[in-house]
Design a protein around this motif. Structure first.
Motif, PDB file in Angstrom:
ATOM      1  N   TYR A 149      -1.670  39.808   9.801  1.00 49.65           N
ATOM      2  CA  TYR A 149      -1.306  41.129   9.292  1.00 49.65           C
ATOM      3  C   TYR A 149      -1.450  42.235  10.336  1.00 49.65           C
ATOM      4  CZ  TYR A 149      -0.984  39.365   4.513  1.00 49.65           C
ATOM      5  OH  TYR A 149      -0.599  38.693   3.383  1.00 49.65           O
ATOM      6  N   SER A 150      -2.038  41.914  11.501  1.00 51.75           N
ATOM      7  CA  SER A 150      -2.258  42.940  12.528  1.00 51.75           C
ATOM      8  C   SER A 150      -1.576  42.632  13.849  1.00 51.75           C
ATOM      9  CB  SER A 150      -3.769  43.113  12.773  1.00 51.75           C
ATOM     10  OG  SER A 150      -4.451  43.373  11.574  1.00 51.75           O
ATOM     11  N   MET A 151      -0.900  41.499  13.957  1.00 56.68           N
ATOM     12  CA  MET A 151      -0.372  41.044  15.239  1.00 56.68           C
ATOM     13  C   MET A 151       0.754  41.924  15.783  1.00 56.68           C
ATOM     14  SD  MET A 151       1.661  37.657  13.824  1.00 56.68           S
ATOM     15  CE  MET A 151       2.168  37.162  15.470  1.00 56.68           C
ATOM     16  N   GLN A 152       1.382  42.720  14.920  1.00 59.76           N
ATOM     17  CA  GLN A 152       2.461  43.582  15.395  1.00 59.76           C
ATOM     18  C   GLN A 152       1.941  44.743  16.254  1.00 59.76           C
ATOM     19  OE1 GLN A 152       4.660  44.859  11.976  1.00 59.76           O
ATOM     20  NE2 GLN A 152       5.738  42.916  11.739  1.00 59.76           N
ATOM     21  N   HIS A 153       0.699  45.135  16.035  1.00 61.54           N
ATOM     22  CA  HIS A 153       0.165  46.308  16.737  1.00 61.54           C
ATOM     23  C   HIS A 153      -1.030  45.985  17.633  1.00 61.54           C
ATOM     24  CE1 HIS A 153       2.697  48.956  14.291  1.00 61.54           C
ATOM     25  NE2 HIS A 153       2.330  48.236  13.238  1.00 61.54           N
ATOM     26  N   TYR A 154      -1.575  44.777  17.532  1.00 61.10           N
ATOM     27  CA  TYR A 154      -2.780  44.431  18.286  1.00 61.10           C
ATOM     28  C   TYR A 154      -2.601  43.086  18.978  1.00 61.10           C
ATOM     29  CZ  TYR A 154      -4.842  48.199  15.565  1.00 61.10           C
ATOM     30  OH  TYR A 154      -5.092  49.425  14.996  1.00 61.10           O
ATOM     31  N   GLU A 155      -3.289  42.917  20.098  1.00 64.04           N
ATOM     32  CA  GLU A 155      -3.237  41.679  20.862  1.00 64.04           C
ATOM     33  C   GLU A 155      -4.420  40.789  20.523  1.00 64.04           C
ATOM     34  OE1 GLU A 155      -3.047  42.525  24.992  1.00 64.04           O
ATOM     35  OE2 GLU A 155      -1.028  43.414  24.912  1.00 64.04           O
ATOM     36  N   PHE A 156      -4.140  39.472  20.428  1.00 61.15           N
ATOM     37  CA  PHE A 156      -5.159  38.488  20.107  1.00 61.15           C
ATOM     38  C   PHE A 156      -5.065  37.325  21.091  1.00 61.15           C
ATOM     39  CE2 PHE A 156      -4.162  40.688  16.177  1.00 61.15           C
ATOM     40  CZ  PHE A 156      -5.403  40.952  15.632  1.00 61.15           C
ATOM     41  N   CYS A 157      -6.202  36.702  21.345  1.00 68.27           N
ATOM     42  CA  CYS A 157      -6.207  35.452  22.116  1.00 68.27           C
ATOM     43  C   CYS A 157      -5.664  34.332  21.241  1.00 68.27           C
ATOM     44  CB  CYS A 157      -7.625  35.112  22.566  1.00 68.27           C
ATOM     45  SG  CYS A 157      -8.203  36.108  23.951  1.00 68.27           S
ATOM     46  N   PRO A 158      -5.145  33.280  21.827  1.00 66.68           N
ATOM     47  CA  PRO A 158      -4.694  32.129  21.034  1.00 66.68           C
ATOM     48  C   PRO A 158      -5.829  31.600  20.166  1.00 66.68           C
ATOM     49  CG  PRO A 158      -3.927  31.940  23.282  1.00 66.68           C
ATOM     50  CD  PRO A 158      -4.872  33.095  23.268  1.00 66.68           C
ATOM     51  N   GLY A 159      -5.481  31.104  18.995  1.00 59.71           N
ATOM     52  CA  GLY A 159      -6.480  30.635  18.046  1.00 59.71           C
ATOM     53  C   GLY A 159      -7.250  29.436  18.546  1.00 59.71           C
ATOM     54  N   ALA A 160      -8.503  29.369  18.145  1.00 58.62           N
ATOM     55  CA  ALA A 160      -9.376  28.235  18.495  1.00 58.62           C
ATOM     56  C   ALA A 160     -10.096  27.793  17.239  1.00 58.62           C
ATOM     57  CB  ALA A 160     -10.367  28.647  19.568  1.00 58.62           C
ATOM     58  N   THR A 161     -10.286  26.489  17.118  1.00 62.41           N
ATOM     59  CA  THR A 161     -10.945  25.940  15.933  1.00 62.41           C
ATOM     60  C   THR A 161     -12.451  25.878  16.167  1.00 62.41           C
ATOM     61  OG1 THR A 161      -8.989  24.606  15.424  1.00 62.41           O
ATOM     62  CG2 THR A 161     -11.047  23.990  14.360  1.00 62.41           C
ATOM     63  N   LYS A 162     -13.194  26.407  15.186  1.00 59.91           N
ATOM     64  CA  LYS A 162     -14.657  26.405  15.268  1.00 59.91           C
ATOM     65  C   LYS A 162     -15.235  25.826  13.992  1.00 59.91           C
ATOM     66  CE  LYS A 162     -15.751  30.145  18.493  1.00 59.91           C
ATOM     67  NZ  LYS A 162     -16.550  31.396  18.665  1.00 59.91           N
ATOM     68  N   GLN A 163     -16.377  25.204  14.134  1.00 60.28           N
ATOM     69  CA  GLN A 163     -17.121  24.697  12.987  1.00 60.28           C
ATOM     70  C   GLN A 163     -18.048  25.801  12.485  1.00 60.28           C
ATOM     71  OE1 GLN A 163     -16.787  21.722  11.498  1.00 60.28           O
ATOM     72  NE2 GLN A 163     -18.400  22.109   9.978  1.00 60.28           N
ATOM     73  N   LEU A 164     -17.740  26.345  11.318  1.00 59.17           N
ATOM     74  CA  LEU A 164     -18.551  27.406  10.732  1.00 59.17           C
ATOM     75  C   LEU A 164     -19.417  26.858   9.613  1.00 59.17           C
ATOM     76  CD1 LEU A 164     -15.966  30.358  10.554  1.00 59.17           C
ATOM     77  CD2 LEU A 164     -17.489  29.695  12.427  1.00 59.17           C
ATOM     78  N   LYS A 165     -20.651  27.247   9.590  1.00 54.22           N
ATOM     79  CA  LYS A 165     -21.606  26.740   8.627  1.00 54.22           C
ATOM     80  C   LYS A 165     -21.167  27.030   7.196  1.00 54.22           C
ATOM     81  CE  LYS A 165     -26.502  27.007   7.345  1.00 54.22           C
ATOM     82  NZ  LYS A 165     -27.803  27.668   7.638  1.00 54.22           N
ATOM     83  N   GLY A 166     -21.048  25.965   6.407  1.00 53.09           N
ATOM     84  CA  GLY A 166     -20.667  26.109   5.007  1.00 53.09           C
ATOM     85  C   GLY A 166     -19.194  26.281   4.774  1.00 53.09           C
ATOM     86  N   LEU A 167     -18.407  26.416   5.851  1.00 54.15           N
ATOM     87  CA  LEU A 167     -16.962  26.647   5.716  1.00 54.15           C
ATOM     88  C   LEU A 167     -16.124  25.566   6.387  1.00 54.15           C
ATOM     89  CD1 LEU A 167     -16.912  30.499   6.367  1.00 54.15           C
ATOM     90  CD2 LEU A 167     -16.854  29.341   4.156  1.00 54.15           C
ATOM     91  N   GLY A 168     -16.734  24.753   7.209  1.00 46.26           N
ATOM     92  CA  GLY A 168     -16.008  23.689   7.886  1.00 46.26           C
ATOM     93  C   GLY A 168     -15.240  24.185   9.093  1.00 46.26           C
ATOM     94  N   GLN A 169     -14.134  23.496   9.422  1.00 47.47           N
ATOM     95  CA  GLN A 169     -13.296  23.850  10.565  1.00 47.47           C
ATOM     96  C   GLN A 169     -12.414  25.054  10.213  1.00 47.47           C
ATOM     97  OE1 GLN A 169     -13.311  22.407  13.619  1.00 47.47           O
ATOM     98  NE2 GLN A 169     -14.962  20.991  13.036  1.00 47.47           N
ATOM     99  N   VAL A 170     -12.554  26.109  11.011  1.00 50.10           N
ATOM    100  CA  VAL A 170     -11.803  27.346  10.759  1.00 50.10           C
ATOM    101  C   VAL A 170     -11.175  27.800  12.076  1.00 50.10           C
ATOM    102  CG1 VAL A 170     -11.928  29.739  10.009  1.00 50.10           C
ATOM    103  CG2 VAL A 170     -13.342  28.018   8.887  1.00 50.10           C
ATOM    104  N   THR A 171      -9.899  28.234  11.988  1.00 49.97           N
ATOM    105  CA  THR A 171      -9.223  28.775  13.160  1.00 49.97           C
ATOM    106  C   THR A 171      -9.565  30.238  13.310  1.00 49.97           C
ATOM    107  OG1 THR A 171      -7.379  27.227  12.840  1.00 49.97           O
ATOM    108  CG2 THR A 171      -6.996  29.114  14.279  1.00 49.97           C
TER     109      THR A 171
END
Length: 414
Positions: A384-406
């Protein structure tokens, strides 16, 4: 007739949907006015029954007719008050009261001290006018006072008196009228002073409450109707939660006193609060060195794009300002997540505003896994913000209680 009833119904419905603050200001005066109308109707009805027993009173039917007519007017003022026509009911009551006393005095043609009821009307009318209606109030008070003086001191009644008696009656009448007028003025001044103090206290309470909880909830709780805290829980289809935490905070806290540490947090959080107000961000709470806020919790209907972009803009402003305020001894890391959430206040003992839901948990995990001076966001925030803001390419992380999240890292504006 049907059109008149329909217009009355529409006006009543509009008055029911009016703001609570306006209804609250008029409700007390309207209740007093309705009570006065009902009381006068009962008193006049009893008076008319009493007259029936005195058959030797000349022109008794004229007195009964006078009372019955004015009972009708007082009843009309009562029902107008219940329908919400407070202004019309108020003036109808005042004019009917004057008309009844004026007519009764002329019908009796003798001094029965009926004119003293004008003084009663003077004091009763104090409660019919609001603080800003000074001109109308003075006109009413002067009218009642003038009518009393006229009938008390004028040669209306054909009763022979000595010159000294007439002079003494006139002096006493003037003194009584002026005394009542001054007393009514003093009472009104006291009422105005009380209104100002109440309004000042209400204003301070409202301002303090709006600093603790969002404005729409504070207005809901401060309304005239008694509210349950459970009704202040709201569901939000889309909101953006931001978690801000300090890095190297523990070593920093060991190098300074507790008082200096608290003063440091106060200075930093004051800056955060100012930036939050500039970007339409709602502060949720602080937890030690953790600052939690959100976009999209207030009554303003923001789109998902606006909510995410406001939160990203807020995060960048915070990151930039923090480097200026804190220096290089301490860092900052931020996590932003977007999605549905529930906000409100729960409990009865010292209730506090908070937000719950998976979006809250995700924002907390994104902040805890972020590196120093890094802003991590979820996939929805990035989309929802990519049109006006720059982001690094997504990376998958293991978050506690949430599993694999990009996750994505916010770099700045395009």
């Amino acid at each position: 007739m049907l059109k008149v009833l329909a217009s009355l119904k529409r006006y009543y419905e509009r008055s029911q949907s009016a703001p609570l603050t306006l209804l609250t200001k008029k409700s007390t005066r309207a209740e007093i006015l309705a009570g006065v109308c009902l009381c006068l109707c009962i008193v006049l009805f009893l008076q008319s029954l009493k007259l029936v027993w005195f058959s030797n009173i000349p022109d008794i039917y004229m007195h009964v007719i006078n009372m019955l007519i004015h009972i009708g007017f007082f009843s009309s003022a009562f029902f107008l008050t219940k329908l919400g026509f407070f202004e019309l009911a108020r003036w109808l009551l005042i004019l009917t009261f004057i008309s009844y006393l004026f007519t009764a005095i002329l019908l009796w043609k003798i001094n029965l001290n009926i004119q003293f009821y004008f003084l009663l009307g003077m004091f009763a009318s104090l409660y019919f006018f609001h603080q800003h209606e000074t001109k109308q109030m003075w006109i009413t008070l002067c009218t009642f006072c003038g009518l009393f003086i006229y009938f008390q001191t004028g040669f209306v009644f054909s009763v022979h008196k000595e010159a000294w008696q007439t002079s003494l009656i006139n002096v006493n009448g003037f003194a009584l009228a002026i005394s009542c007028f001054m007393l009514a003025t003093w009472i009104r001044w006291q009422m105005d002073s009380s209104w100002q103090k109440i309004r000042a206290t209400e204003r301070k309470t409202s301002q303090l409450l709006k600093k603790v909880i969002p404005q729409h909830i504070s207005e809901y709780l401060m309304s005239a109707q008694q509210q349950e805290l459970s009704t202040c829980i709201n569901e939000h289809a889309f909101t953006s939660i931001i978690f801000i935490d300090f890095t190297q905070f523990t070593p920093f806290s060991r190098q300074t006193s507790d008082k200096n540490l608290v003063m440091f947090l106060h200075r930093i959080y004051t800056v955060f609060d100012t930036i939050a107000e500039q970007h339409n961000i709602t502060k949720i709470k602080t937890n030690g060195d953790q600052y939690i806020a959100a976009a999209g919790l207030d009554t303003a209907r923001l789109s998902a794009y606006e909510t995410s972009q406001h939160c990203c803009e807020f995060a960048l402003a915070i990151s930039k300002e923090f480097e200026i305020e804190a220096g290089i001894d301490i860092g900052i890391k931020i996590g932003i997540a977007s999605g549905n959430a529930i906000s409100g206040i729960i409990g009865h003992s010292r209730p506090a505003f908070d937000v719950w839901g998976n979006t809250m948990n995700l924002a907390s995990r994104l902040e805890s896994t972020a590196a120093n001076r890094e802003i991590q966001v979820c996939q929805q925030t990035m989309l929802y913000s990519m049109q006006h803001y720059e982001f690094c390419p997504g990376a998958t992380k293991q978050l506690k209680g949430l599993g694999q999240v990009t996750v994505y890292k916010l770099l700045g504006k395009k």
